[in-house]
Design a protein around this motif. Structure first.
Motif: not given
Ligand code: CDP
Ligand code: CDP
Length: 226
Positions: A56-68, A99-106
């Motif tokens: 849940a924390e990983v998903i929230a952090a991913t939604e907040r970050m900007e990748i360019r 690979s562990q992070i990339a396995a998270i569907a969200e």
């Protein structure tokens, strides 16, 4: 036909990014390295001190970050919240957690939306694990690059010898094989050859030969390119 999209998938060290970049340069297309996006998310998670297990924390952090992503002299540059992380995302720590992070569907859903947008105007060569099977199912050309795990490990070993003098070829081969297994066995958009992808085994194919073969496929399968 002017512009079209090319999807290049395959396991680690198959030559995807090297070949995708050369093909894109020849055709005047944009190269998009989607692995760099998963690496950027992983770098951000580690920087924040989060555990990859705390989904849940990983998903929230991913939604907040900007990748360019931006084209750079030596290939694609990657920025997270404006910070250049192009080199940092290649660290062993990121590689061993990605690979562990990339396995998270969200996380995948979030990045897939961005990847589809990047390819919307065509003229893109995109490499990754699920591009032909999932992100760009209508790509005009799909290539699945592979090579024996030993040869892939040898290629990587040559690249990282200056940075990781602590690692043996056997360890690297085991790390790559473990990452392949995780990427192939995850539930959401696993590493798989799309049914309509052309398989190229590059175990004993030098880089220029692989590039030429893909340019030939552009001409014969798509009726485009040079
Ligand atoms: O360059 P290398 O083959 O080491 O890997 P990469 O392309 O930078 O991708 C790093 C990791 O991101 C892969 O091992 C996958 O876990 C993940 N990835 C993914 O799941 N889907 C993609 N489209 C691209 C990368
Ligand atoms: O992106 P991916 O992990 O699939 O592989 P890469 O980073 O493009 O390639 C890994 C290494 O293998 C690079 O140093 C390439 O120069 C090398 N390579 C090779 O020697 N022969 C090939 N046919 C493809 C790549």
């Amino acid at each position: 036909m002017d512009k079209f999209n090319i999807a290049i998938d395959g396991p680690a060290g198959a030559g995807k990014s090297t070949i995708a970049r050369l093909v894109a340069n020849t055709l005047g297309f944009v190269y998009v390295d989607t692995g760099a996006m998963y690496r950027a998310v992983t770098w951000n998670v580690l920087r924040l001190g989060l555990s990859p297990d705390h989904t849940a924390e990983v998903i929230a952090a991913t939604e907040r970050m900007e990748i360019r992503l931006a084209p750079g002299e030596n290939g694609q540059q990657v920025f997270v919240n404006g910070q250049d992380v192009t080199l940092d995302i290649r660290s062993a720590e990121v590689t061993n957690n990605v690979s562990q992070i990339a396995a998270i569907a969200e996380v995948r859903r979030n990045l897939t939306v961005k990847q589809k947008q990047l390819a919307a105007n065509k003229g893109v060569v995109m490499d990754g694990r699920d591009i032909g099977s999932h992100v760009l199912p209508n790509a005009e050309l799909k290539v699945f690059l592979t090579a024996s795990v030993r040869v892939r490990a040898e290629r990587r070993y040559k690249e990282i010898q200056d940075d990781r003098t602590d690692v043996t070829l056997e360890q690297l081969e085991a790390e790559i094989a473990a990452r392949d297994r995780m990427d192939e066995s995850r539930e959401t958009a696993p590493l798989v050859q799309a049914p309509d992808a052309v398989l190229l085994d590059t175990t004993s194919m030098p880089i220029p030969q692989v590039v030429e073969r893909i340019l030939e496929l552009c001409r014969t399968e798509v009726g485009g390119g040079k």
